[in-house]
Design an enzyme around this catalytic site. Structure first.
Site, PDB file in Angstrom:
ATOM      1  N   ASP A  82       7.004   5.945   7.983  1.00 37.07           N
ATOM      2  CA  ASP A  82       5.613   5.627   8.297  1.00 37.07           C
ATOM      3  C   ASP A  82       5.469   4.443   9.245  1.00 37.07           C
ATOM      4  O   ASP A  82       4.464   3.749   9.229  1.00 37.07           O
ATOM      5  CB  ASP A  82       4.863   5.315   7.001  1.00 37.07           C
TER       6      ASP A  82
ATOM      7  N   LYS B 128       0.775   4.787   0.444  1.00 31.18           N
ATOM      8  CA  LYS B 128       1.543   3.554   0.349  1.00 31.18           C
ATOM      9  C   LYS B 128       0.773   2.415   1.002  1.00 31.18           C
ATOM     10  O   LYS B 128       0.060   2.604   1.990  1.00 31.18           O
ATOM     11  CB  LYS B 128       2.905   3.796   1.021  1.00 31.18           C
TER      12      LYS B 128
ATOM     13  N   GLU C 134       3.306  -1.610  -3.576  1.00 36.63           N
ATOM     14  CA  GLU C 134       4.423  -2.302  -2.932  1.00 36.63           C
ATOM     15  C   GLU C 134       4.151  -3.791  -2.758  1.00 36.63           C
ATOM     16  O   GLU C 134       3.536  -4.210  -1.762  1.00 36.63           O
ATOM     17  CB  GLU C 134       4.727  -1.676  -1.564  1.00 36.63           C
TER      18      GLU C 134
ATOM     19  N   GLU D  44       5.991  -6.631  -1.655  1.00 37.74           N
ATOM     20  CA  GLU D  44       7.282  -7.043  -1.116  1.00 37.74           C
ATOM     21  C   GLU D  44       7.386  -8.552  -1.030  1.00 37.74           C
ATOM     22  O   GLU D  44       6.561  -9.213  -0.384  1.00 37.74           O
ATOM     23  CB  GLU D  44       7.534  -6.463   0.278  1.00 37.74           C
TER      24      GLU D  44
ATOM     25  N   LYS E 262       7.088   0.054  -5.673  1.00 39.49           N
ATOM     26  CA  LYS E 262       8.065  -0.122  -4.582  1.00 39.49           C
ATOM     27  C   LYS E 262       8.305  -1.616  -4.427  1.00 39.49           C
ATOM     28  O   LYS E 262       7.628  -2.292  -3.637  1.00 39.49           O
ATOM     29  CB  LYS E 262       7.552   0.493  -3.272  1.00 39.49           C
TER      30      LYS E 262
ATOM     31  N   SER F 165      13.048   4.113  -1.524  1.00 37.45           N
ATOM     32  CA  SER F 165      12.024   4.429  -0.536  1.00 37.45           C
ATOM     33  C   SER F 165      12.452   3.634   0.689  1.00 37.45           C
ATOM     34  O   SER F 165      11.978   2.526   0.938  1.00 37.45           O
ATOM     35  CB  SER F 165      10.634   4.022  -1.004  1.00 37.45           C
TER      36      SER F 165
ATOM     37  N   TYR G 142       5.624  -5.325  10.288  1.00 41.95           N
ATOM     38  CA  TYR G 142       5.607  -3.907  10.637  1.00 41.95           C
ATOM     39  C   TYR G 142       4.771  -3.684  11.874  1.00 41.95           C
ATOM     40  O   TYR G 142       3.694  -4.251  11.976  1.00 41.95           O
ATOM     41  CB  TYR G 142       5.006  -3.094   9.482  1.00 41.95           C
TER      42      TYR G 142
END
Lengths: 358, 357
Positions: free
Chosen positions: A30, A142, A183, A185, A225, A295, A358
């Protein structure tokens, strides 16, 4: 129930459980247009739609690979793309027993008054977008929240804002039939040791699950995640067994058994490192009421990308490389990986990029 | 770690795990002097120290009963009492592999501005008291928080106060070598249905585990003592399978796997009801990362008390009644209870409205 009951409740629980099938995991494909551009430029490929489409077709039609996947996360553009022969990617995946998922967040923005901490945006009109994605065939979503470790970080503000954002996103997804992957992180950047990472991970996860409870999210229809618990990027590496011990303990202390599966992000780990760590976790003899799977984005695609280099004649080589990583990670979810995967070029290469965006 | 790992960490983990041994459970014999007085008066026995001593001796020396118990919760007075032969109760328990525990809270007080909601007191010198209890042989503690269901209850204030109180009590215990039993009892009183009880129980437990995390409590060295999820007391009963389903779902959604065991309170359930519900939970085919056992007071002692009636000549029969309940509940922790140990007394409801210890 403390949680809501929507018309999708049974479907959500079924799909979340399916994604957690032992032996399977998720391919995170993604990358936003900007991010995939960086990947493509690293192999001297132009960032145009056709090349983005060609790369994803390479991945989704790799012979034998889909059997090791239960889900693929897509960027919005990809959700509507087709193979060169005209078959929608979504159909390719479904026929391969793979659930299509969709990234629904809109990136991070800085929290005012903090030392570069962020929260994630994307809640505006989220319900409408989710409905459209469901119609297009998506069955899970997500949303990436990001925290960092520093002298005073993560702050209580960053933890609360991100936990709350994740919970709101999750509740909206469930109303629209999409299983939310949660998620939170915690970036690996820093010189901290593994104990510090464990401490922060436990605090963050505890806050997440409190928020999910506050927002009436049905845990049986979610996935987690998280980052693995490791030393900071500037600290010496430790053995997979150590990572496994700290990671699983952190999860035992915070993640309720109602969550069917935990699908780790790979952060900046190399392909092989990520697989070995996941394998060690699944070998660990201790209480694990959720399945532990992957993932992975970079950690599944790195050697594939290098093998492809944008050239049609490299297609088979590239697809073989992907199959190798998929099979290795599938074995890792069963704790049977022997570390003997034919390492493609770059499989042992660290993929860490400082303060990765990202 | 997020959790406090002090000098007692390994011992706490070992003791918590032992208490959670499948096939065993806890006898809650920690009734305060006032409360045990009510029990004794119900069988026309005077509330004096020797009678309190006699009752507890009856329980702790019941032949074979201790093999079904991993722990007994004591009131402070009992911790220092002996058998009529002069043997400390603590030794009787230890010799039979039963860990002595102690009630450390000092009852509830109302929270001003609420609709009769309460918070639990007992923090003053709690650390020092725990040290004394440890020296006397105690290895676990219990602290009861109480919440109630009503149109606007439990309030956020009550949930937060009780969760924070439990967490603070828990860490102080762990600093002093006692495994804290965390007990957030949601009372059954009321006209609500089982779904409402489930929703409240999940909300309360989520708050409790958030607080435990904030206070750095080592979950591997704790136990949980929750209510079962049932309809309110004004409503008809439901089948044990339904109680099991709602209860285990609530726990799966809130109690981290690091907790080794969950030991249910019996509330106002009859002896037989409590056993059947526990059995149904252990028969349920769903993943349960903690053992499910009992920490029963009334639901273990009711028929024993009535059979004793305060008379020496009834001790043998009373001890048999006690053994029968211990064995039944032991089987229930293994999902192997076949029913049929319910005498008339065992089926008597023990519900008392607005129950105060």
């Amino acid at each position: 129930m403390s949680c809501f009951t929507s018309k999708y409740a049974d479907e959500l629980a079924k799909n979340a459980a399916y994604i957690g099938t032992p032996g399977k995991g998720i391919l995170a494909a993604d990358e936003s247009t900007g991010t995939i551009g960086k990947r493509l430029s690293s192999i001297n490929v132009e960032n145009v739609e056709e090349n983005r489409r060609a790369l994803r077709e390479l991945l989704f039609t790799a012979p034998g690979a889909l059997q090791y996947l239960s889900g693929v996360i897509l960027f919005e553009e990809t959700l509507y793309q087709k193979t060169a022969a005209g078959k929608p990617f979504v159909d390719v995946l479904k026929e391969g027993g793979v659930l299509p998922g969709i990234k629904v967040d809109k990136g991070t923005v800085e929290l005012n008054g903090t030392n570069g901490e962020t929260f994630t945006q994307g809640l505006d009109g989220l319900a409408q977008r989710c409905q459209k994605y469901y119609e297009a065939g998506a069955r899970f979503a997500k949303w990436r929240a990001v925290l960092k470790i520093g002298a005073n970080e993560p702050t209580e503000l960053a933890i609360q804002e991100n936990a709350n954002g994740l919970a709101m996103y999750a509740a909206i997804c469930q109303q629209c039939g999409l299983v939310p992957i949660v998620e939170p992180e915690i970036l690996v950047d820093g010189s901290h040791d593994i104990k510090k990472c464990a401490d922060v991970t436990e605090r963050v996860l505890a806050a997440c699950y409190k928020s999910l409870n506050d927002h009436h999210v049905m845990l049986e229809g979610t996935l987690l995640k998280p980052n693995m618990v490791t030393p900071g990027s500037e600290s010496p590496k430790v053995a997979p067994e150590v990572i496994a011990e700290y990671t699983v303990r952190a999860l035992q202390r915070t993640v309720p058994a109602a969550v069917p599966a935990i699908v780790f992000l790979s952060g900046g780990q190399s392909e092989e490192e990520a697989t070995l760590n996941l394998n060690a976790m699944n070998k660990l003899q201790t209480k694990k009421p959720w399945s532990l799977s992957f993932s992975f984005g970079r950690a599944l695609q790195q050697s594939t990308l290098k093998a492809w280099a944008g050239k049609e004649e490299n297609l088979k080589k590239a697809q073989d490389a992907l199959l190798v990583r998929c099979k290795a990670n599938s074995e890792a979810t069963l704790g049977t990986y022997k570390g003997d995967a034919k390492l493609g070029e770059g499989a042992a290469e660290s993929l860490h990029v400082s303060n990765y965006k990202y | 770690m997020s959790a406090f790992v002090g000098k007692y960490a390994e011992e706490l983990i070992k003791n918590a795990k032992y208490i959670a041994t499948p096939g065993k459970g806890i006898l809650a014999a920690d009734e305060s002097t006032g409360t045990i007085g009510k029990r004794l008066s119900s069988i026309s026995v005077e509330n004096i120290e020797s009678n309190r001593q006699a009752l507890r001796q009856l329980l702790f020396t019941s032949p074979n009963a201790l093999s079904y118990l991993s722990g007994v919760i004591l009131f402070e007075e009992t911790l220092y009492q002996k058998t009529s032969d002069g043997k400390p109760f603590v030794e009787v328990l230890e010799e039979n592999n039963v860990i002595p525990g102690v009630k450390v809270d000092k009852g509830t007080v109302e929270i001003a501005g609420t609709n009769g909601e309460t918070t639990t007191q007992g923090f003053d010198s709690l650390g020092a008291r725990c040290q004394q209890y440890y020296k006397a042989g105690a290895r676990f503690a219990k602290w009861r928080s109480v919440l109630k269901i009503g149109p606007n209850d439990p309030s956020e204030l009550s949930i937060q106060q009780n969760a924070q109180g439990l967490a603070r009590y828990a860490i102080i215990c762990q600093e002093n070598g006692l495994v804290p039993i965390v007990e957030p009892e949601v009372l059954t009183d009321g006209p609500h249905d089982i779904q409402k009880c489930a929703a409240v129980t999940e909300t309360v437990l989520a708050a409790v585990y958030k607080a435990l995390n904030e206070h750095h409590v080592l979950l591997e060295g704790t136990l949980l003592k929750p209510n079962m999820v049932t309809p309110g007391s004004d409503n008809p009963k439901v089948a044990p399978e339904l109680v099991a389903q709602y209860t285990v779902t609530a726990l799966r959604r809130t109690v981290p796997p690091a907790v080794p065991g969950i030991v249910f309170l019996s509330g106002g359930q009859s002896e037989e009801e409590a056993t059947l519900n526990l059995d149904a939970m252990n028969k349920l085919q769903v993943l349960k990362p903690w053992t499910l056992s009992f920490s029963f007071g009334r639901a273990l002692q009711q028929s024993t008390l009535k059979t004793w009636g305060g008379k020496k000549e009834n001790v043998g029969k009373a001890q048999e009644a006690f053994l029968s309940r211990c064995k039944a509940n032991s089987e229930a922790t293994l999902g192997k209870y076949g029913g049929g140990s319910a005498g008339g007394l065992a089926s008597e409801s023990l519900f008392v409205k607005g129950y105060k210890y």
